[in-house]
Write a protein that holds these residues in place. Structure first.
Motif, PDB file in Angstrom:
ATOM      1  N   THR A   9       0.856  -1.173   0.000  1.00 49.33           N
ATOM      2  CA  THR A   9       0.000   0.000   0.000  1.00 49.33           C
ATOM      3  C   THR A   9       0.893   1.224   0.000  1.00 49.33           C
ATOM      4  OG1 THR A   9      -1.639  -1.175   1.319  1.00 49.33           O
ATOM      5  CG2 THR A   9      -1.795   1.215   1.293  1.00 49.33           C
ATOM      6  N   VAL A  10       0.538   2.224  -0.797  1.00 53.38           N
ATOM      7  CA  VAL A  10       1.266   3.483  -0.799  1.00 53.38           C
ATOM      8  C   VAL A  10       0.277   4.582  -0.459  1.00 53.38           C
ATOM      9  CG1 VAL A  10       2.629   5.120  -2.143  1.00 53.38           C
ATOM     10  CG2 VAL A  10       2.844   2.662  -2.570  1.00 53.38           C
ATOM     11  N   VAL A  29       9.343   7.834  14.433  1.00 50.22           N
ATOM     12  CA  VAL A  29       8.128   7.419  15.152  1.00 50.22           C
ATOM     13  C   VAL A  29       7.264   6.513  14.270  1.00 50.22           C
ATOM     14  CG1 VAL A  29       5.972   8.237  16.190  1.00 50.22           C
ATOM     15  CG2 VAL A  29       8.123   9.420  16.693  1.00 50.22           C
ATOM     16  N   LEU A  30       7.093   6.889  13.003  1.00 48.14           N
ATOM     17  CA  LEU A  30       6.294   6.062  12.103  1.00 48.14           C
ATOM     18  C   LEU A  30       6.932   4.693  11.878  1.00 48.14           C
ATOM     19  CD1 LEU A  30       5.109   8.686   9.463  1.00 48.14           C
ATOM     20  CD2 LEU A  30       3.699   7.519  11.178  1.00 48.14           C
ATOM     21  N   ASN A  31       8.257   4.641  11.823  1.00 50.28           N
ATOM     22  CA  ASN A  31       8.936   3.351  11.668  1.00 50.28           C
ATOM     23  C   ASN A  31       8.682   2.431  12.849  1.00 50.28           C
ATOM     24  OD1 ASN A  31      10.186   3.281   9.124  1.00 50.28           O
ATOM     25  ND2 ASN A  31      11.821   4.626   9.833  1.00 50.28           N
ATOM     26  N   ALA A  37       7.536  -0.742   6.632  1.00 43.36           N
ATOM     27  CA  ALA A  37       7.231   0.286   5.642  1.00 43.36           C
ATOM     28  C   ALA A  37       8.479   1.065   5.233  1.00 43.36           C
ATOM     29  CB  ALA A  37       6.189   1.256   6.199  1.00 43.36           C
ATOM     30  N   HIS A  38       8.411   1.611   4.035  1.00 39.44           N
ATOM     31  CA  HIS A  38       9.407   2.568   3.551  1.00 39.44           C
ATOM     32  C   HIS A  38       8.757   3.932   3.680  1.00 39.44           C
ATOM     33  CE1 HIS A  38      11.949  -0.602   1.998  1.00 39.44           C
ATOM     34  NE2 HIS A  38      10.877  -1.149   1.454  1.00 39.44           N
ATOM     35  N   ARG A  51       5.484  10.122   2.215  1.00 40.00           N
ATOM     36  CA  ARG A  51       5.119   8.911   1.472  1.00 40.00           C
ATOM     37  C   ARG A  51       5.368   7.713   2.377  1.00 40.00           C
ATOM     38  NH1 ARG A  51       7.638   5.201  -2.230  1.00 40.00           N
ATOM     39  NH2 ARG A  51       6.215   4.704  -3.934  1.00 40.00           N
ATOM     40  N   VAL A  52       4.328   6.897   2.553  1.00 40.51           N
ATOM     41  CA  VAL A  52       4.431   5.692   3.383  1.00 40.51           C
ATOM     42  C   VAL A  52       4.026   4.507   2.513  1.00 40.51           C
ATOM     43  CG1 VAL A  52       3.695   4.552   5.502  1.00 40.51           C
ATOM     44  CG2 VAL A  52       3.770   7.057   5.416  1.00 40.51           C
TER      45      VAL A  52
END
Length: 77
Positions: A9-10, A29-31, A37-38, A51-52
Motif C-alpha cells: 500500500t502506498v 516514530v512512524l517506523n 514500511a518505507h 510517502r508511506v
C-alpha cells in the motif's frame, strides 16, 4: 521457482513539516509503528509530501500519530 505475491500500500500525505529535523523525528516514530514500511519526505515539494509504503498502511493511524506530534496531514487521493 517460488512465486512471491507482495502486496503493498502506498499512501501520500500533504503535511506542514517545517524541516529535516522534524521530518527525521516523524519518520522514526512512524517506523516504530510500521516497521516494514518505507517512509520518506519530499520537503522540496510545496506540500511537504510524506510517502508511506508498506504491506498495510492505515491512513487513520498515520494521521493519529502525526496529530500526536502536532503535525497537520491530509491524505492525497
Amino acid at each position: 521457482m517460488p512465486v512471491y505475491n507482495f502486496k503493498s500500500t502506498v499512501e501520500i500525505f500533504r503535511t506542514d513539516v517545517p524541516d529535516t529535523a522534524v521530518a527525521g523525528k516523524v519518520v522514526s516514530v512512524l517506523n516504530d509503528h510500521f516497521p516494514e514500511a518505507h517512509i520518506n519526505f519530499d520537503l522540496e515539494d510545496c506540500d511537504k509530501i510524506l510517502r508511506v509504503e508498506g504491506p498495510y498502511v492505515s491512513i487513520k493511524k498515520v494521521e493519529d500519530i502525526l496529530y500526536s506530534l502536532h503535525i497537520h496531514a491530509e491524505v492525497l487521493f
